[in-house]
Design an enzyme around this catalytic site. Structure first.
Site, mmCIF file in Angstrom:
data_model
loop_
_atom_site.group_PDB
_atom_site.id
_atom_site.type_symbol
_atom_site.label_atom_id
_atom_site.label_comp_id
_atom_site.label_asym_id
_atom_site.label_seq_id
_atom_site.Cartn_x
_atom_site.Cartn_y
_atom_site.Cartn_z
ATOM 1 N N LYS A 41 0.862 -1.273 0.042
ATOM 2 C CA LYS A 41 0.095 0.182 0.050
ATOM 3 C C LYS A 41 0.650 1.297 -0.019
ATOM 4 O O LYS A 41 1.962 1.495 0.736
ATOM 5 C CB LYS A 41 -0.965 0.053 1.177
ATOM 6 C CG LYS A 41 -2.008 1.146 1.343
ATOM 7 C CD LYS A 41 -3.184 0.965 0.550
ATOM 8 C CE LYS A 41 -4.210 2.028 0.762
ATOM 9 N NZ LYS A 41 -5.357 1.815 -0.046
ATOM 10 N N GLU A 74 -7.183 -0.445 -12.094
ATOM 11 C CA GLU A 74 -7.835 0.122 -10.754
ATOM 12 C C GLU A 74 -7.873 1.548 -10.653
ATOM 13 O O GLU A 74 -7.288 2.351 -11.903
ATOM 14 C CB GLU A 74 -7.189 -0.611 -9.683
ATOM 15 C CG GLU A 74 -5.794 0.215 -9.508
ATOM 16 C CD GLU A 74 -5.012 -0.587 -8.499
ATOM 17 O OE1 GLU A 74 -5.596 -0.942 -7.320
ATOM 18 O OE2 GLU A 74 -3.743 -0.428 -8.270
HETATM 19 C C1 LIG Z 1 -6.260 1.323 -1.062
HETATM 20 C C2 LIG Z 1 -6.344 1.048 -2.469
HETATM 21 C C3 LIG Z 1 -7.103 0.170 -2.889
HETATM 22 C C4 LIG Z 1 -8.390 -0.550 -2.103
HETATM 23 O O1 LIG Z 1 -7.811 -1.522 -1.129
HETATM 24 P P1 LIG Z 1 -8.767 -1.846 0.198
HETATM 25 O O2 LIG Z 1 -7.700 -2.864 1.008
HETATM 26 O O3 LIG Z 1 -9.993 -2.702 -0.275
HETATM 27 O O4 LIG Z 1 -9.216 -0.604 1.058
HETATM 28 C C5 LIG Z 1 -7.254 -0.222 -4.139
HETATM 29 N N1 LIG Z 1 -6.156 0.118 -4.998
HETATM 30 C C6 LIG Z 1 -5.288 1.040 -4.596
HETATM 31 C C7 LIG Z 1 -4.547 1.514 -5.559
HETATM 32 C C8 LIG Z 1 -5.387 1.345 -3.168
HETATM 33 O O5 LIG Z 1 -4.294 2.273 -2.734
#
Ligand SMILES: *Cc1c(COP(=O)(O)O)cnc(C)c1O
Length: 183
Positions: A41, A74
């Protein structure tokens, strides 16, 4: 998603949750996994923010961007799913495997729905019966327009609704949640 206080920490506001988000697909390419591992993340997000600016330029509310092979990846802080003939699909490559995305897999397992993680082309997205996005910031959120065109009949899909209801029910289900006693 840059947290917008008006959205109460959600990608979508109340009105958008009711009628579905209007999304635009940007030509911006997601930073490939060989450069930055999307599963860590991170907020190295110039690709996603550029996609968001492109979306605003075309009067959409948020964006989906492509992977290096031209498939859908995404959006800024969320994963995307399509529903076609009752089957769910979400991109596998170049995305963060979000915990809400994983929860959709778990919900599908419990309810006997078919779901796969695989390449998702732009055409498949446009021709889907239903589209929704997933994020901790908002849960499961409907998409009813992509690039100015209706998805399905342009209304929030029935499977999307069903999964959204289940998603929120599980928040109080001891099998799916951990109670925290706040002092
Ligand atoms: C945070 C995020 C998500 C979604 O992740 P969750 O764990 O479901 O909140 C999807 N794509 C990106 C690039 C993100 O930073």
């Amino acid at each position: 998603m840059p947290l917008n206080p008006r959205h109460g920490g959600s990608v979508a506001n109340k009105e958008q949750l009711e009628r579905g988000l209007r999304v635009a697909v940007s030509e911006t390419v997601r930073i490939p996994p060989k450069s930055v591992d999307p599963n860590i993340k991170n907020y190295h997000w110039l690709d996603l923010v550029k996609g968001l600016f492109d979306a605003y330029d075309s009067d959409a509310e948020t964006a989906l961007i492509m992977d290096i092979h031209g498939n859908i990846a995404e959006g800024p802080g969320f994963n995307v799913f399509t529903v076609k003939d009752g089957k769910l699909k979400t991109p596998a490559f170049g995305v963060l495997s979000g915990i809400t995305r994983q929860t959709v897999f778990d919900l599908c397992k419990e309810t006997g729905l078919s779901v796969s993680a695989a390449d998702l082309s732009r055409d498949e997205l446009m021709q889907a019966d239903e589209v929704f996005i997933t994020s901790t910031a908002g849960g499961i959120m409907p998409v009813t327009q992509v690039d100015g065109r209706n998805i399905g009949d342009g209304k929030v899909g029935s499977l999307t609704r069903r999964l959204t209801d289940l998603y929120w029910q599980k928040h109080t289900d001891p099998a799916w949640s951990t109670a925290i006693a706040y002092p």
